[in-house]
Design an enzyme around this catalytic site. Structure first.
Site, PDB file in Angstrom:
ATOM      1  CD  GLU A   1      23.011  21.534  33.192  1.00 28.82           C
ATOM      2  OE1 GLU A   1      23.579  22.077  32.215  1.00 28.82           O
ATOM      3  OE2 GLU A   1      22.645  20.356  33.192  1.00 28.82           O
TER       4      GLU A   1
ATOM      5  CG  HIS B   1      27.507  18.726  31.509  1.00 30.73           C
ATOM      6  ND1 HIS B   1      27.174  19.225  32.737  1.00 30.73           N
ATOM      7  CD2 HIS B   1      26.449  18.996  30.701  1.00 30.73           C
ATOM      8  CE1 HIS B   1      25.974  19.762  32.686  1.00 30.73           C
ATOM      9  NE2 HIS B   1      25.510  19.650  31.454  1.00 30.73           N
TER      10      HIS B   1
ATOM     11  CD  GLU C   1      24.717  17.580  26.982  1.00 27.91           C
ATOM     12  OE1 GLU C   1      24.948  16.956  28.017  1.00 27.91           O
ATOM     13  OE2 GLU C   1      23.810  18.426  26.875  1.00 27.91           O
ATOM     14  CG  HIS C   2      25.900  22.533  27.584  1.00 22.97           C
ATOM     15  ND1 HIS C   2      25.009  23.471  28.033  1.00 22.97           N
ATOM     16  CD2 HIS C   2      25.653  21.418  28.305  1.00 22.97           C
ATOM     17  CE1 HIS C   2      24.256  22.944  29.001  1.00 22.97           C
ATOM     18  NE2 HIS C   2      24.632  21.708  29.176  1.00 22.97           N
TER      19      HIS C   2
END
Ligand SMILES: [Zn+2]
Length: 1023
Positions: free
Chosen positions: A198, A97, A100-101
């Site tokens: 998040e 994740h 991905e960022h």
């Protein structure tokens, strides 16, 4: 962004618009490829026509690296690209994740900060995003412009294959230790980072927590036992080195699957992908395959806790329990198709056995958040259970579940229900949506990820006929499956979840402990280093960026005019009807708007409830079950929803109504209109038990939605005191409605509520206050208008002139361009004496993050400054607020936008800060007033606004602007020209005149955790 898998078929809801008529169609051209043909480093493996979906599938692989490629050639101008990597983490640090960022933070050819977010403003993309699933990471975009496609493809390829992955990017997006105030070394050290926050936000959602545990515990042997999105505290164990390592092994062409869709030529895509990325790699063995889960020899039980839900309908009954069964491998496409259908038969709608057995006895408020078939993991699963139940019903629920399975094995399913389900698949294939490419990409992603055949998945009607054949050969086909996958299946997990009063407190102290652990280990040099890094990050974030390396479209690439939408205004039985001829592929869409003008004030708060239940209580000689069955067999769905429409000229004028929406296959139009007339003529309001079930489910759904859509609730609340329309909107959709529904769900006696419904019906289903819209193919239209005349005759006895409740009603022509006809007008409510006032509201909620909004009353759509405010909102978001609220503040998102309702709204989403964000909104205004932006910034904001304005519209939705808002093509063209014309001076000017302090009335709302500063401040209303 992080997302969980959804059921296979629900992904295939949206089918797209067929456009660009060419002499040779894209699917036909694609049929010319020969097996074995070499194209730019790729070899063609398979060419398959898929007539059901009007496409040709071309499968290729890349010779040097083994990268896999699928192209779906279809005459759709909304072209899509996606690349997905199999990412199978073995810990919960959230490495896929965070990766991905961070890959989106700059790359070799595009080393500027955040090219991904910057491209949002340099392109006319119709979609740009990235997702981390449990076992893959996907990067999709779509656009209607060929040049734009190439630009975005370059940026995406460079981002995933050659990202910079700077340490600063890791700190910003992943996690870091930093002083609460980075410029003040005496302020305490805290954890920061976009993904860290998040995931804290995501884990404050109990449904999400439950789903995560369920997957982790049902598949405990490999990658599914960890949290791919990251568990907040585990995130702080990830190092920058581990991140780079994960990238080099997983983001490799040998571990990649490319998908393209649309009418652009395949060769050009292949050439660009080969030249810009694949030619630079050698084959590797990525070794990312997920082994099959070893099956258990006996069932397991587990228990977890969550935070109490302050807004749950009943504070005592907040337990969840569900049983989850591991099914077969999803790469067995026909078996997966069958199990998916079987799952729908078991749980969908009031006629399904589990709905009857679990929902109707009202043991819980709704099905558990995870329910039905889930094909997002290598082996699929089926789950069923309840939420909102009391702990003492645990054994009862377990035995109901196993009893229901036994009953299904004995009795099977009614043939009519199976037909209704297959009819639904037919409708899903016929309905044309604007995001078909994206729907396809996610539909095939999981199966392909585990080396299943994506083309097999597309052959839907073949699967349907095979399914029918299996049923014919063996009438017990489905029962045998239930026997095997449920009754005899020992790999099943019973997971219960109960609230813990101290949950939030415990999470907080765990974070404190972790923080202490980290800070105690720090040397003086480390501390100095942290302070310096914090300053460095802040200065990087504050630097003006040189984005010139990025490709961009120009404002001159935007079409100067809009295409005309042909709409005929007619009448049927005296009721105005808008006919819009469209290529609807055998479907008919029928809508009606009924205004609320005569509805007594005390009934208004019940309007959302009325809408929610009116199609679910039965009508005519059908009880609610028969009605549901009929709707499934004959329609694509019939819905009713509240509708509040702000006037385009005057902020104190609005239309209030309910919107009826429905669709069906052409042949079923008489049946569908018959169902509507039964609802008008003889709706049933006699089943209080049924009403209770519906109220409970809807209260639960509303309450669960807050942690996901908190910013919408904050915006609705902040707007409430600014215009009469916003006030009513808050009543219908805001926090007050949530609380109202919660109260109703707690009532033991709903007879008084039930009695209100027929009264409301008389006011709402009145042809006198109605207008309709039909979208259908040209050849179907004459027929449709005859049917509609019949429908109006059927319901005409309800036509009754009643007095409006509000004294001032203003009539507006439905189509200002049409020759004046008295019957075709909209009746708006005027509240000329409405006094906007400033109001600040705070809702304390058990979440670790805030949702914040500030709204300002500005001007209506047709005002000359409206266009400038649209551009300003977009520019402030991209050039100022994104940096302040997300990059520096660590919130998941934030920005500003101008609404059709005449309100300019600031917002933040999953935000660790509160006062800092409220000041960022104000600084944004100062930044704009001082004109600290360039012409390039203005042009980018224009591109970004136009990519929304020009987003494709599905044939089912064409003409809706005119129907609902009375907005003509000419008005839209005027708005378009004003957008083009906006200048630097216009922007500083509107920022000063509308957004400067004291210029206009504004409202503020915060949803979030305990906040002492606010509580002490008397200017806030604390809820
Ligand atoms: Zn994310």
């Amino acid at each position: 962004m992080f997302r969980q898998g959804t059921a296979l078929l629900s992904k295939l809801r949206h089918f797209s618009v067929l456009q660009r008529q060419k002499s040779v169609s894209a699917p036909e051209r694609a049929l010319q490829y020969a097996i074995g043909q070499k194209i730019y480093g790729f070899t063609v493996r398979e060419v398959t026509p898929v007539p059901d979906l009007f496409l040709t599938a071309v499968k290729l692989d890349h010779d040097a690296t083994g990268a896999q490629y699928l192209h779906a050639a279809r005459d759709d101008s909304n072209n899509l690209f996606s690349v997905q990597f199999r990412t199978t983490p073995m810990d919960s640090t959230g490495v896929p994740h965070i990766l991905e960022h961070t890959v989106l933070c700059g790359s070799r050819r595009f080393p500027c900060r955040d090219p991904f977010f910057k491209m949002l403003n340099r392109s006319l993309s119709t979609f740009m995003n990235a997702f981390t699933a449990s076992d893959y990471t996907m990067y999709p975009f779509s656009t209607q412009n060929a040049k734009d496609f190439q630009n975005l493809l370059s940026v995406y390829l460079d981002a995933v294959f050659f990202p910079c992955l700077r340490e600063l990017d890791f700190w910003q997006e992943g996690w870091r230790l930093e002083h609460a105030n980075p410029t003040d070394p005496s302020s305490p050290l805290v954890f920061k980072g976009v993904v860290f926050n998040e995931m804290k936000g995501a884990f404050s959602d109990n449904e999400r927590v439950y789903a995560q545990h369920l997957q982790n515990k049902l598949l405990p042997d490999h990658t599914y036992s960890v949290v791919s999105g990251g568990e907040p505290l585990a995130i702080t164990d990830l190092t920058w080195d581990q991140l780079r390592q994960f990238h080099s092994t997983h983001y490799h062409p040998s571990n990649a699957r490319f998908f393209t869709y649309g009418d652009l030529p395949l060769e050009q895509h292949l050439k660009q992908i080969q030249d810009e990325a694949l030619s630079k790699f050698q084959r590797t063995d990525p070794n990312t395959a997920v082994p099959a889960q070893k099956l258990w020899d006996k069932p397991r039980e587990e228990h977890v806790t969550c935070s109490p839900d302050a807004l749950a309908p009943d504070p005592i009954t907040q337990n969840t329990l569900c049983v989850s069964y591991l099914l077969g491998d999803i790469t067995d496409t026909f078996e997966a198709f069958t199990l998916n259908l079987l799952s729908s038969l078991m749980i969908s709608g009031p006629n399904s056995p589990f709905y009857k057995a679990l929902i109707e006895p009202k043991i819980g408020t709704d099905f558990s958040s995870v329910v039905g078939y889930d094909g997002s993991t290598r082996q699929a699963s089926f789950s069923v259970g309840l939420q909102g139940m009391s702990e003492e019903d645990t054994e009862r629920v377990k035995s109901i579940i196993s009893q229901t399975i036994d009953d299904i094995i004995t009795t099977g399913f009614e043939e009519e229900r199976i037909e209704a389900l297959l009819h639904k698949i037919e409708i899903q294939m016929k309905h044309q949506s604007t995001s078909f490419g994206l729907a396809l990409a996610s539909y095939i992603a999981s199966c392909w990820n585990h080396d299943g055949d994506p083309v097999e998945l597309l052959k839907i009607s073949e699967n349907v006929s095979r399914f029918r054949q299996c049923l014919q050969e063996n009438p017990r086909f489905l029962q045998d499956k239930v026997q095997r996958y449920f009754k005899e299946n020992t790999h099943r997990l019973t997971l219960s979840m109960s609230p813990d009063e101290l949950y939030v407190e415990k999470q907080r102290s765990l974070e404190q402990e972790k923080l202490q652990q980290k800070t105690q280990a720090l040397t003086a040099t480390d501390c100095q280093d942290i302070y310096q890094k914090g300053l460095q990050l802040l200065s990087e974030q504050s630097k003006t960026q040189d984005d010139s390396c990025l490709p961009a479209l120009k404002v001159s690439d935007i079409a100067p005019t809009i295409p005309h939408t042909p709409v005929e205004v007619g009448t049927a039985g005296g009721v105005p009807v808008l006919y819009c001829e469209q290529p609807t592929n055998g479907m008919v869409y029928f809508r009606a708007l009924c205004n609320l003008n005569t509805l007594p004030e005390d009934l208004k708060i019940y309007v959302p409830l009325f809408c929610n239940v009116i199609t679910k209580l039965g009508c005519g000689d059908m009880d609610y079950r028969q009605q549901a069955q009929r709707m499934e067999l004959k329609t694509g769905g019939m819905y009713v929803a509240p509708q509040i429409i702000s006037d385009t000229d005057d902020l104190d004028l609005y239309e209030q109504g309910i919107l009826l929406t429905s669709s069906c296959l052409e042949r079923n139009l008489p049946d569908m209109l018959h169902l509507w007339s039964e609802l008008f003529n003889s709706p049933r309001f006699d089943d209080e038990e049924r009403l209770k079930v519906l109220v409970m489910m809807s209260a639960q759904e509303l309450s669960n939605g807050i942690s996901y859509s908190g910013h919408m609730y904050a915006m609705a609340r902040a707007a409430r005191s600014l215009t009469p329309a916003s006030d009513l909107l808050e009543t219908f959709t805001g926090m007050d409605q949530v609380k109202f529904m919660k109260r109703m769900a707690e009532m033991t006696d709903l007879t008084a509520v039930l009695r209100k419904l027929p009264r409301m019906k008389r006011h709402l289903f009145n042809p006198e206050n109605m207008r309709c819209a039909v979208n259908a193919a040209p050849q179907k239209m004459p027929d449709a208008s005859v049917e509609l005349e019949g429908f109006m005759r059927n319901i005409s006895s309800h036509k009754k002139e009643r007095k409006p409740v509000r004294p001032v009603i203003v009539e507006r022509p439905l189509d200002p361009q049409a020759p004046s006809r008295s019957s075709t007008s909209r009746k708006l409510v005027s509240e000329a004496h409405f006094k906007p006032c400033q109001m600040k509201t705070y809702f304390e909620l058990p979440y670790p993050v805030n949702f914040i909004s500030e709204c300002v009353r500005t001007v209506p759509f047709t005002h000359e400054d409206y266009a400038s405010l649209c551009i300003l909102g977009r520019m402030m978001t991209a050039k100022f607020l994104h940096g302040e609220i997300r990059e520096k503040g660590g919130a998941y998102g934030g920005g500003a936008k101008m609404g059709r309702n005449g309100l300019f709204s600031f917002y933040s989403y999953r935000d660790p800060n509160c006062s800092q964000t409220l000041s960022a909104f104000r600084s944004g205004v100062d930044w704009a007033r001082e004109g600290k932006f360039t012409q390039q910034d203005v042009d980018e904001a224009k591109l970004s606004v136009f990519s929304a304005v020009d987003a494709p519209v599905a044939p089912s939705d064409k003409g809706l602007n005119l129907f609902l808002n009375g907005l003509t093509d000419e008005q839209k063209q005027i708005h378009r020209e004003r957008l083009f014309a906006v200048t630097h001076t216009n922007l500083t000017d509107v920022a000063e005149r509308y957004l400067g302090i004291g210029q206009r009335t504004c409202g503020v709302a915060v949803l979030g955790p305990k906040n002492d500063n606010i509580k002490k401040d008397p200017s806030w209303i604390v809820k």
